[in-house]
Design a protein around this motif. Structure first.
Motif, PDB file in Angstrom:
ATOM      1  N   VAL A  46       0.875  -1.180   0.000  1.00  0.00           N
ATOM      2  CA  VAL A  46       0.000   0.000   0.000  1.00  0.00           C
ATOM      3  C   VAL A  46       0.907   1.223   0.000  1.00  0.00           C
ATOM      4  O   VAL A  46       1.724   1.392   0.897  1.00  0.00           O
ATOM      5  N   ASP A  47       0.777   2.044  -1.044  1.00  0.00           N
ATOM      6  CA  ASP A  47       1.633   3.219  -1.190  1.00  0.00           C
ATOM      7  C   ASP A  47       0.787   4.477  -0.983  1.00  0.00           C
ATOM      8  O   ASP A  47      -0.112   4.768  -1.776  1.00  0.00           O
ATOM      9  N   PHE A  48       1.051   5.189   0.112  1.00  0.00           N
ATOM     10  CA  PHE A  48       0.342   6.434   0.407  1.00  0.00           C
ATOM     11  C   PHE A  48       1.119   7.617  -0.157  1.00  0.00           C
ATOM     12  O   PHE A  48       2.352   7.669  -0.055  1.00  0.00           O
ATOM     13  N   ILE A  49       0.396   8.564  -0.757  1.00  0.00           N
ATOM     14  CA  ILE A  49       0.968   9.850  -1.135  1.00  0.00           C
ATOM     15  C   ILE A  49       0.276  10.892  -0.279  1.00  0.00           C
ATOM     16  O   ILE A  49      -0.944  11.062  -0.341  1.00  0.00           O
ATOM     17  N   TYR A  61       4.498  10.247   9.577  1.00  0.00           N
ATOM     18  CA  TYR A  61       5.129   8.946   9.825  1.00  0.00           C
ATOM     19  C   TYR A  61       4.526   8.278  11.067  1.00  0.00           C
ATOM     20  O   TYR A  61       4.147   7.100  11.032  1.00  0.00           O
ATOM     21  N   TRP A  62       4.424   9.042  12.157  1.00  0.00           N
ATOM     22  CA  TRP A  62       3.897   8.462  13.391  1.00  0.00           C
ATOM     23  C   TRP A  62       2.414   8.163  13.274  1.00  0.00           C
ATOM     24  O   TRP A  62       1.914   7.194  13.868  1.00  0.00           O
ATOM     25  N   PHE A  63       1.686   8.975  12.512  1.00  0.00           N
ATOM     26  CA  PHE A  63       0.264   8.712  12.286  1.00  0.00           C
ATOM     27  C   PHE A  63       0.074   7.336  11.632  1.00  0.00           C
ATOM     28  O   PHE A  63      -0.750   6.531  12.069  1.00  0.00           O
ATOM     29  N   MET A  64       0.861   7.064  10.587  1.00  0.00           N
ATOM     30  CA  MET A  64       0.772   5.781   9.884  1.00  0.00           C
ATOM     31  C   MET A  64       1.317   4.636  10.744  1.00  0.00           C
ATOM     32  O   MET A  64       0.780   3.519  10.737  1.00  0.00           O
ATOM     33  N   SER A  65       2.392   4.912  11.489  1.00  0.00           N
ATOM     34  CA  SER A  65       2.995   3.878  12.337  1.00  0.00           C
ATOM     35  C   SER A  65       2.020   3.383  13.398  1.00  0.00           C
ATOM     36  O   SER A  65       1.906   2.182  13.661  1.00  0.00           O
ATOM     37  N   GLU A  66       1.314   4.322  14.033  1.00  0.00           N
ATOM     38  CA  GLU A  66       0.393   3.958  15.108  1.00  0.00           C
ATOM     39  C   GLU A  66      -0.788   3.133  14.596  1.00  0.00           C
ATOM     40  O   GLU A  66      -1.315   2.290  15.320  1.00  0.00           O
ATOM     41  N   ARG A  67      -1.165   3.360  13.356  1.00  0.00           N
ATOM     42  CA  ARG A  67      -2.332   2.651  12.819  1.00  0.00           C
ATOM     43  C   ARG A  67      -1.989   1.344  12.124  1.00  0.00           C
ATOM     44  O   ARG A  67      -2.765   0.392  12.166  1.00  0.00           O
ATOM     45  N   ASN A 118       5.931  -2.295   9.522  1.00  0.00           N
ATOM     46  CA  ASN A 118       5.410  -2.542   8.176  1.00  0.00           C
ATOM     47  C   ASN A 118       5.817  -1.469   7.171  1.00  0.00           C
ATOM     48  O   ASN A 118       5.582  -1.628   5.971  1.00  0.00           O
ATOM     49  N   ILE A 119       6.423  -0.377   7.640  1.00  0.00           N
ATOM     50  CA  ILE A 119       6.841   0.696   6.732  1.00  0.00           C
ATOM     51  C   ILE A 119       8.194   0.329   6.120  1.00  0.00           C
ATOM     52  O   ILE A 119       9.169   0.133   6.839  1.00  0.00           O
ATOM     53  N   VAL A 120       8.248   0.243   4.802  1.00  0.00           N
ATOM     54  CA  VAL A 120       9.500  -0.116   4.119  1.00  0.00           C
ATOM     55  C   VAL A 120      10.085   1.052   3.326  1.00  0.00           C
ATOM     56  O   VAL A 120      11.142   0.913   2.701  1.00  0.00           O
ATOM     57  N   GLY A 121       9.422   2.187   3.339  1.00  0.00           N
ATOM     58  CA  GLY A 121       9.953   3.359   2.652  1.00  0.00           C
ATOM     59  C   GLY A 121       9.122   4.580   2.976  1.00  0.00           C
ATOM     60  O   GLY A 121       7.889   4.520   2.934  1.00  0.00           O
ATOM     61  N   CYS A 122       9.786   5.681   3.331  1.00  0.00           N
ATOM     62  CA  CYS A 122       9.069   6.926   3.633  1.00  0.00           C
ATOM     63  C   CYS A 122       9.918   8.087   3.120  1.00  0.00           C
ATOM     64  O   CYS A 122      10.888   8.486   3.773  1.00  0.00           O
ATOM     65  N   TYR A 123       9.574   8.608   1.954  1.00  0.00           N
ATOM     66  CA  TYR A 123      10.398   9.604   1.278  1.00  0.00           C
ATOM     67  C   TYR A 123       9.609  10.895   1.063  1.00  0.00           C
ATOM     68  O   TYR A 123       8.435  10.862   0.687  1.00  0.00           O
ATOM     69  N   LEU A 148       4.033   0.847   2.667  1.00  0.00           N
ATOM     70  CA  LEU A 148       3.963  -0.115   3.781  1.00  0.00           C
ATOM     71  C   LEU A 148       3.393  -1.451   3.314  1.00  0.00           C
ATOM     72  O   LEU A 148       2.739  -1.549   2.264  1.00  0.00           O
ATOM     73  N   LEU A 149       3.660  -2.467   4.106  1.00  0.00           N
ATOM     74  CA  LEU A 149       3.186  -3.826   3.846  1.00  0.00           C
ATOM     75  C   LEU A 149       1.962  -4.086   4.729  1.00  0.00           C
ATOM     76  O   LEU A 149       2.038  -3.921   5.949  1.00  0.00           O
ATOM     77  N   PRO A 150       0.836  -4.488   4.159  1.00  0.00           N
ATOM     78  CA  PRO A 150      -0.369  -4.751   4.970  1.00  0.00           C
ATOM     79  C   PRO A 150      -0.266  -6.096   5.687  1.00  0.00           C
ATOM     80  O   PRO A 150      -0.891  -7.085   5.292  1.00  0.00           O
TER      81      PRO A 150
END
Length: 520
Positions: free
Chosen positions: A131-134, A179-185, A190-195, A209-211
């Motif tokens: 899952v790739d978030f922009i 980053y922390w918003f996505m990490s907590e949820r 599961n995060i493999v890249g945050c650019y 991230l990996l679901p």
């Protein structure tokens, strides 16, 4: 293989002009005109893996030649590329580490956690594993976070005026919040890249991230839910929760698409989404062509093996028949009491042993021949399946293009009909009964022979995607345009005139290279 499922959820809006001033890190942005709103932006792209090409774009891991290509045709600024950064474990900000691609990071994470990629070994990936978030916001606000009050040249190229630009701490803090918003949820592991990219028109974050939940890939459980209604409800909730975090950055929750009936998508976001979808489809077609080529080699080897085994089986059958004939002759001699009985019996035993050996070899080769025949048939089925899927992908590309470009298509088709009528009338007035060659090189001829391709190429030109249009033309039989003249919409040019020029340019670009002619 990175098969992207074209499901994108978006909340945002076009950029608004505001003279915003930032306070301390983490404090709300105060605006001089509070009537103007700034929207948060969140796209969620669900994919069946991620390719090295997509990873290279996220990391800007390009060769000099790649950068030259990007600067010539893309939307990037080489001078601002040094300001890009990534957020790593623990919410730490650092320069982008290009030593390991996202697919390699994904493989390493799965190996350490003892989890298998369900798409591994499949000819065609079918499981949603990425899952790739922009994440971004209205253009003016997000630019203010990134650069403050510095003078910035936002045009693509290698803008030396931006050589002394500094990255503001506010964009780093915003990135940490995301980053922390996505990490907590969804789990930091599961995060493999945050650019975060500051070298395009609008600063934005790619968070991949990996679901995974409870040691297994679980996209449906984590995101989709039991049906579309539940998925929609979860997505709305995610937007609402993100808006609470973005409130201090003056990025508000936009009205939901289902309520407004509109897509709050900026031109830059639309361009990036379209480019990624086209890239995914083209990469899949290229990979399928490579697979077809490999299968042809395997089929050739399999056919040679079948041929060799068939010859062996035939030879063994002949040898078996010969030994059986010799044994029959010995039996007749023995029964007629002719010759030395002991010698005949010894010869019979020898022939029986040889016959038994031949029988064992024959059974072995027949088993191997059956297996080889089955493998050959399986390879041929694989080739047929991949060939069919390749054609389906081409169909999907055209279908996707028609759907996502519907508004542009309406305008282009209107202009096309108008142009065809005028051009046809002019040519008919010039020609005699046998002068059909007068249509050579005309838009009418191009549309007659390559209507879908010319329309697709013109659509890309209309959207300003000259690089994609050139690539499309060159990979679909066209010779491309050799003109060095500047291409783009003039400031005083209306959309109809611009669409007409795009159609004419697409017609020229789709013509075969010099010396070659389209088959009629």
């Amino acid at each position: 293989m990175g098969n992207s499922i074209p499901h994108t959820t978006t909340v945002g809006g076009s950029g608004c002009r505001t003279s915003s001033k930032l306070g301390q890190i983490g404090c709300p942005i105060k605006t001089d005109n509070m009537a103007e709103k700034s929207w948060q932006v969140m796209h969620m792209n669900v994919m069946k893996g991620i390719t090295t090409a997509q990873s290279n774009e996220h990391q800007r891991n390009w060769t000099e030649r790649g950068w030259d290509f990007a600067l010539e045709k893309g939307r990037y600024d080489r001078q601002r590329e040094r300001l890009n950064f990534e957020v790593v474990k623990g919410g730490k900000i650092q320069e982008i580490d290009k030593r390991q691609s996202i697919p390699e990071r994904m493989a390493e994470s799965l190996l350490q956690r003892g989890i298998k990629d369900p798409n591994e070994g499949l000819a065609e990936p079918k499981y949603r594993t990425v899952v790739d978030f922009i994440l971004s916001g209205s253009q003016n606000t997000i630019r203010q976070l990134a650069f403050g009050d510095q003078d910035v040249v936002y045009e693509p190229g290698n803008n030396l005026e931006n050589a002394t630009l500094k990255r503001m701490p506010e964009i780093e803090q915003w990135a940490k919040d995301m980053y922390w918003f996505m990490s907590e949820r969804f789990g930091e592991e599961n995060i493999v890249g945050c650019y975060v990219h500051l070298d395009e028109l609008s600063p934005h974050m790619h968070l991949t991230l990996l679901p995974i939940q409870d040691g297994k890939f679980a996209f449906k459980k984590m995101f989709a839910g039991k049906d579309k209604l539940e998925f929609s409800a979860r997505t709305k909730k995610l937007h609402d929760e993100l808006a609470e975090v973005n409130r201090k950055w003056n990025l508000k929750r936009g009205r939901n698409i289902s309520e407004t009936g509109a897509k709050h998508r900026t031109t830059e976001e639309y361009r990036r989404h379209l480019s990624e979808e086209c890239t995914n489809i083209e990469e899949q077609v290229v990979q399928h062509k490579k697979a077809l080529s490999d299968l042809k080699v395997e089929i050739s080897l399999a056919e040679r093996r079948v041929k060799g085994l068939t010859s062996m089986v035939d030879n063994l059958r002949k040898a078996k028949a010969e030994k059986e004939s010799q044994l029959s002759a010995l039996e007749r001699t023995l029964q007629s009491h002719q010759g030395d009985t002991a010698t005949i019996i010894a010869e019979r035993e020898r022939l029986e042993k040889e016959l038994a050996s031949i029988q064992i070899k024959l059974e072995d080769k027949q088993d191997k021949l059956r297996t080889a025949d089955q493998q050959l048939e399986a390879l041929k089925r694989d080739m047929d399946a991949i060939g069919e899927r390749t054609e389906e992908l081409k169909g999907e590309a055209y279908k996707y293009s028609r759907e996502i470009h519907s508004n542009v298509d309406v305008l282009l088709k209107d202009v096309m009909l108008e142009t065809l009528v005028g051009e046809h009338s002019e040519r008919v007035a010039e020609m005699g009964a046998a002068e059909q060659s007068v249509f050579d090189g005309s838009l009418l001829q191009s549309l007659t022979e390559q209507g879908a391709e010319v329309m697709h190429c013109a659509t890309l030109l209309f959207l300003g995607m000259v690089n994609d249009a050139t690539t499309f033309a060159e990979t679909h039989g066209g010779g491309g345009s050799k003109s060095n003249l500047k291409w783009g919409k003039d400031d005083d040019e209306d959309n109809r005139a611009w669409a007409r020029r795009c159609m004419m340019m697409a017609s020229r670009m789709m013509r075969p290279a010099s010396g070659k002619k389209q088959k009629r």
